[in-house]
Design a protein around this motif. Sequence first.
Motif, PDB file in Angstrom:
ATOM      1  N   MET A 110       2.748  18.736   3.857  1.00  0.00           N
ATOM      2  CA  MET A 110       3.585  18.286   4.965  1.00  0.00           C
ATOM      3  C   MET A 110       2.819  17.661   6.127  1.00  0.00           C
ATOM      4  N   SER A 111       1.544  17.317   5.899  1.00  0.00           N
ATOM      5  CA  SER A 111       0.792  16.583   6.917  1.00  0.00           C
ATOM      6  C   SER A 111       1.117  15.095   6.796  1.00  0.00           C
ATOM      7  N   GLY A 112       1.624  14.494   7.872  1.00  0.00           N
ATOM      8  CA  GLY A 112       1.965  13.078   7.839  1.00  0.00           C
ATOM      9  C   GLY A 112       0.726  12.227   7.670  1.00  0.00           C
ATOM     10  N   HIS A 113       0.765  11.276   6.731  1.00  0.00           N
ATOM     11  CA  HIS A 113      -0.376  10.379   6.531  1.00  0.00           C
ATOM     12  C   HIS A 113       0.109   9.101   5.862  1.00  0.00           C
ATOM     13  N   GLY A 114      -0.803   8.172   5.729  1.00  0.00           N
ATOM     14  CA  GLY A 114      -0.484   6.872   5.180  1.00  0.00           C
ATOM     15  C   GLY A 114      -1.545   5.881   5.579  1.00  0.00           C
ATOM     16  N   SER A 168      -4.956  -1.534   7.848  1.00  0.00           N
ATOM     17  CA  SER A 168      -4.349  -1.767   6.533  1.00  0.00           C
ATOM     18  C   SER A 168      -2.861  -2.074   6.662  1.00  0.00           C
ATOM     19  N   TYR A 169      -2.189  -1.397   7.611  1.00  0.00           N
ATOM     20  CA  TYR A 169      -0.765  -1.631   7.825  1.00  0.00           C
ATOM     21  C   TYR A 169      -0.528  -3.055   8.327  1.00  0.00           C
ATOM     22  N   ASP A 170      -1.286  -3.448   9.331  1.00  0.00           N
ATOM     23  CA  ASP A 170      -1.109  -4.793   9.890  1.00  0.00           C
ATOM     24  C   ASP A 170      -1.349  -5.870   8.841  1.00  0.00           C
ATOM     25  N   PRO A 228       0.835  -1.211   0.000  1.00  0.00           N
ATOM     26  CA  PRO A 228       0.000   0.000   0.000  1.00  0.00           C
ATOM     27  C   PRO A 228       0.862   1.250   0.000  1.00  0.00           C
ATOM     28  N   PRO A 229       0.249   2.419  -0.216  1.00  0.00           N
ATOM     29  CA  PRO A 229       1.042   3.655  -0.104  1.00  0.00           C
ATOM     30  C   PRO A 229       1.734   3.730   1.246  1.00  0.00           C
ATOM     31  N   TRP A 230       3.011   4.107   1.213  1.00  0.00           N
ATOM     32  CA  TRP A 230       3.787   4.184   2.445  1.00  0.00           C
ATOM     33  C   TRP A 230       3.407   5.440   3.221  1.00  0.00           C
ATOM     34  N   PHE A 231       3.874   5.530   4.467  1.00  0.00           N
ATOM     35  CA  PHE A 231       3.711   6.773   5.222  1.00  0.00           C
ATOM     36  C   PHE A 231       4.521   7.861   4.524  1.00  0.00           C
TER      37      PHE A 231
END
Length: 432
Positions: free
Chosen positions: A366-370, A375-377, A329-332
């Motif tokens: 510059m807002s951190g997202h992902g 979804s990560y797990d 998936p898209p990374w952070f």
Amino acid sequence: MTTRANAPGYLPGFGNHFSTEAVEGALPEGRNSPQRHRLGLYAEQLSGTAFTAPRSENRRSWLYRLRPSAQHPAYQPFAQGKVRSGPFVDAPPSPNRMRWDPLPMPSEPTDWVEGLVTYGGNGDPDAAGGIGIHLYAANRSMIDRVFYCADGELLIVPQAGQQVFVTEMGRLDARPGEIVVIPRGVRFRVECEGEIRGYVCENYGAIFRIPDLGPIGANGLANPRDFETPTAWFEDLDRPTECVQKFGGRLWTTTFAHSPLDVVGWHGNLAPYRYDTAKFNTMGTVSFDHPDPSIFTVLTSPSETAGTANCDFVIFPPRWMVAEDTFRPPWFHRNVMSEFMGLVFGEYDAKEGGFAPGGASLHNCMSGHGPDQASYDKAVKADLKPVKIENTLAFMFESRMPIRTTEWAQTSPTMQLDYDDVWTGFEKGRIG
């Protein structure tokens, strides 16, 4: 009925020219504005660029109509409703990540103009830079009413319901999965048989075009041959028709004594067009790592800074994922570009829930997202065999400037106030 051909201006120059007439003889031979048209039609040039723009960038079409489009009384202010425009100053800019539930369908009879709601944008139409972002929900056709935008071209992404865009230059049917682009100044109405919903990117900057392919080579992404322009079609109706326009950030209205959709023939390289995103030739890695989202760009509005878009229209369609030893998936990430996302149908692979078709999200500069935790797990434990992502279509309006949300968007009951919670609960990395 449509003409299948290269999209206007995507292959700029003399060879990329369209000609279509609804009545034989509507297009004059040999000259654009003869002293006397043989059918008594009126010639009008529609210019999408300055007269002196280089030939490779010049966009214009000649229209031959039943009556001059100048034949109308003065415009008067029209109720703004929930439509706003750049510069976006009705609410303080926010760095926070935002997500909204789908825009509710109207409970009262509502046409496309009445159903427009502005979520935000950037720049200023008077300065010819930036974008406005709107959503719409409607349940009836525009009746004796047309609309046009003098502030920018409109990239429309239908999300629900069959929709018909009846323009001065012809008719374009559109369903979810297709997009429609209507040039600045072109009048149109939207017809429907039931509920419709969708997204609009109002582009104040340079006209959208397909991006250069660079190292990809000659083939891939959007193919010019798959863009469709309308054949000439016209109305000969002598009854009052309201014309609503957006000019200088506000809505205005006047009434024609006739339907202004009366162009009998046209030729040139500026016209509305339709594109089916199912025809997008997706590129991706066949080794490792997740490619930048720019690899999914369908259309781009360039800025004066090379390689930096005023706006990119990016899609995330069905595709194969085959990368080895890769977080698929898209990374952070934190990005200088600001990202407004929508979902046409299905599920977005970086969000297991909460991001619903017809909804939207905003991740500003510059807002951190992902990916969310679920979804990560799932992704870090997945057996990395080739897998096809199917039955989904997400998209992004990506802009070089921060997107300022409207007061309505910041206070809407559709705002998911718990959106930040999707990134809670991640375990700390193990050291040593």
